[in-house]
Motif scaffolding. Structure first.
Motif, short mmCIF file in Angstrom:
data_model
loop_
_atom_site.label_atom_id
_atom_site.label_comp_id
_atom_site.label_asym_id
_atom_site.label_seq_id
_atom_site.Cartn_x
_atom_site.Cartn_y
_atom_site.Cartn_z
N ALA A 113 -12.95 5.23 0.49
CA ALA A 113 -11.99 5.23 -0.62
C ALA A 113 -10.59 4.89 -0.14
O ALA A 113 -9.85 4.16 -0.82
N SER A 117 -8.80 1.48 -1.44
CA SER A 117 -7.64 1.64 -2.32
C SER A 117 -6.36 1.10 -1.69
O SER A 117 -5.53 0.49 -2.38
N ARG A 121 -6.68 -2.36 -2.97
CA ARG A 121 -6.18 -1.88 -4.27
C ARG A 121 -7.32 -1.62 -5.26
O ARG A 121 -7.19 -1.86 -6.46
N LYS A 122 -8.43 -1.12 -4.74
CA LYS A 122 -9.55 -0.76 -5.59
C LYS A 122 -9.36 0.69 -6.08
O LYS A 122 -8.88 1.54 -5.32
N PRO A 123 -9.76 1.00 -7.32
CA PRO A 123 -9.50 2.33 -7.90
C PRO A 123 -10.48 3.40 -7.43
O PRO A 123 -11.34 3.86 -8.19
N HIS A 124 -10.35 3.82 -6.18
CA HIS A 124 -11.18 4.89 -5.62
C HIS A 124 -10.27 6.00 -5.12
O HIS A 124 -9.42 5.76 -4.25
N ALA A 125 -10.42 7.20 -5.65
CA ALA A 125 -9.59 8.33 -5.24
C ALA A 125 -10.09 8.91 -3.92
O ALA A 125 -11.30 8.97 -3.68
N ASN A 159 -10.19 11.40 -9.33
CA ASN A 159 -10.43 10.10 -9.95
C ASN A 159 -9.79 10.01 -11.34
O ASN A 159 -9.31 8.95 -11.75
N LEU A 162 -6.04 9.37 -10.80
CA LEU A 162 -5.69 8.17 -10.03
C LEU A 162 -4.99 7.12 -10.88
O LEU A 162 -5.43 6.81 -11.99
N PRO A 167 -3.49 2.37 -6.85
CA PRO A 167 -4.38 3.42 -6.35
C PRO A 167 -4.11 3.81 -4.91
O PRO A 167 -4.17 4.99 -4.56
N GLY A 168 -3.81 2.83 -4.06
CA GLY A 168 -3.53 3.15 -2.67
C GLY A 168 -2.29 4.00 -2.51
O GLY A 168 -2.29 4.99 -1.76
N ASN A 171 -3.01 7.57 -3.84
CA ASN A 171 -3.77 8.35 -2.86
C ASN A 171 -2.86 8.84 -1.73
O ASN A 171 -2.92 10.00 -1.31
#
Length: 354
Positions: A113, A117, A121-125, A159, A162, A167-168, A171
């Motif tokens: 994650a 993220s 820049r993927k939406p993973h918490a 999540n 987020l 997202p990054g 986090n």
């Protein structure tokens, strides 16, 4: 959270790059390790292995030598194996999907994650110790945070909160808040951007969260090791098996004391069991204490001469004869490294060997 992060975030080298490989290396290094400790290792490691291809092409001993002192050496072995997988299966590009990146050795839900993220820049918490503490306090989560049920609950909260556009950064903001403000003891609630919505703060119970079971007493073990010299004043060292604690590092032969045997007897027995040789002219050399993450040891080192031989290597545990000056070419556990420092000190003061 993002406004607070933009103002208060610490300057870190891995926050100054978009390279997924470098971000991945930083996340592996930061597992269970303080930021201040990681900084210097991060720079040196990337000087030696600036690309994933360079890391994949390196031999295991070289990788471990550059990791020496950072601890939790399985991280280095797994990172090396994963780099080879990235080169062989992904043309040298760190995977950008959850399924693919979790296939890499040593990459679990948190690391996956974090890399996805921050680098993509993927939406993973993320859910690490800092985030767990922040969420447990803000929402007054009355569950044992170490259970899978509580982890699932906290992950759902992370999540849901987020920010999908950053997202990054979000986090990192949550982790930074836990590291700098929402600390395990005496949190700085007056400086927290979430204090107005934090249930634990409202009740004055911040330090009651997260809920965790009572810690077990830390085990202690007495370890005997042999500094076995040959007639040319070379030392006998052996490499630990690749898997397990301190895997792949070099060490002086030795092991745990058994029953009521003396430490010298334990040293002689361990050297015989591990390498099939005896020691003569055995004398105490140095005793030190060392703490690992889950246990402590007292290391009792004995100096002596090879009594018979030659040594016989176990499978996956090769041995070598080296001079004291050559010991620095090999990666050793920290406790063994302290023995080496004492050996070097006494080498410069020959009278100490008398």
């Amino acid at each position: 959270m993002l406004d607070w992060y933009d103002t208060h975030k610490r300057s870190m080298p891995w926050r100054e790059t978009d390279d997924p490989y470098r971000i991945w290396v930083s996340e592996i290094m930061l597992q269970q390790t303080r930021v201040d400790t990681v900084r210097d290792y991060y720079h040196r490691f990337l000087e030696a292995f600036p690309t994933v291809e360079a890391l994949a092409d390196a031999d295991r001993d070289t990788v471990l030598k550059h990791w020496e002192g950072l601890g939790f050496y399985a991280r280095a072995r797994h990172l090396h194996t994963a780099a080879q997988h990235v080169v062989d299966e992904h043309d040298g590009t760190v995977p950008s999907t959850m399924d693919a990146i979790k296939d890499l050795k040593g990459v679990g839900p948190y690391t996956a994650a974090a890399v996805l993220s921050i680098a993509y820049r993927k939406p993973h918490a993320v859910l690490d110790g800092n985030v767990t503490r922040v969420l447990s306090r803000v929402f007054a989560v009355d569950e044992d945070a170490t259970t899978s049920a509580a982890e699932g609950h906290l992950r759902d909260l992370a999540n849901e909160l987020l920010d999908p556009d950053r997202p990054g950064d979000f986090n990192q903001a949550m982790m930074e808040l836990g590291a700098l403000v929402c600390t395990p003891r005496t949190p700085h609630c007056d400086r927290c951007p979430l204090n107005a919505v934090c249930r634990a703060h409202d009740a004055g119970t911040e330090e009651d969260y997260p809920i965790t079971p009572e810690s077990e007493p830390v085990p202690h073990e007495d370890i005997a090791v042999g500094l076995v010299f040959d007639d040319n004043d070379r030392l006998l060292i052996q490499r630990r098996p690749d898997e397990g604690l301190l895997g792949g590092l070099w060490e002086f032969p030795g092991g745990k004391q058994e029953g009521d045997e003396s430490m010298e007897a334990a040293c002689r027995r361990e050297v015989r069991e591990e390498l099939g040789v005896g020691m003569t002219d055995v004398e105490p050399f140095y005793t030190l204490s060392h703490a690992y993450s889950h246990f402590k040891i007292t290391l009792h080192a004995f100096r002596g001469r090879l009594a018979d031989g030659p040594p016989e290597a176990r499978e996956d545990q090769p041995f070598r004869w080296v001079t004291v000056d050559e010991l620095d070419d090999y990666a050793f556990p920290r406790a063994n490294r302290r023995l080496i420092e004492e050996l070097v000190r006494r080498q410069t003061e020959p009278s100490l060997f008398d």
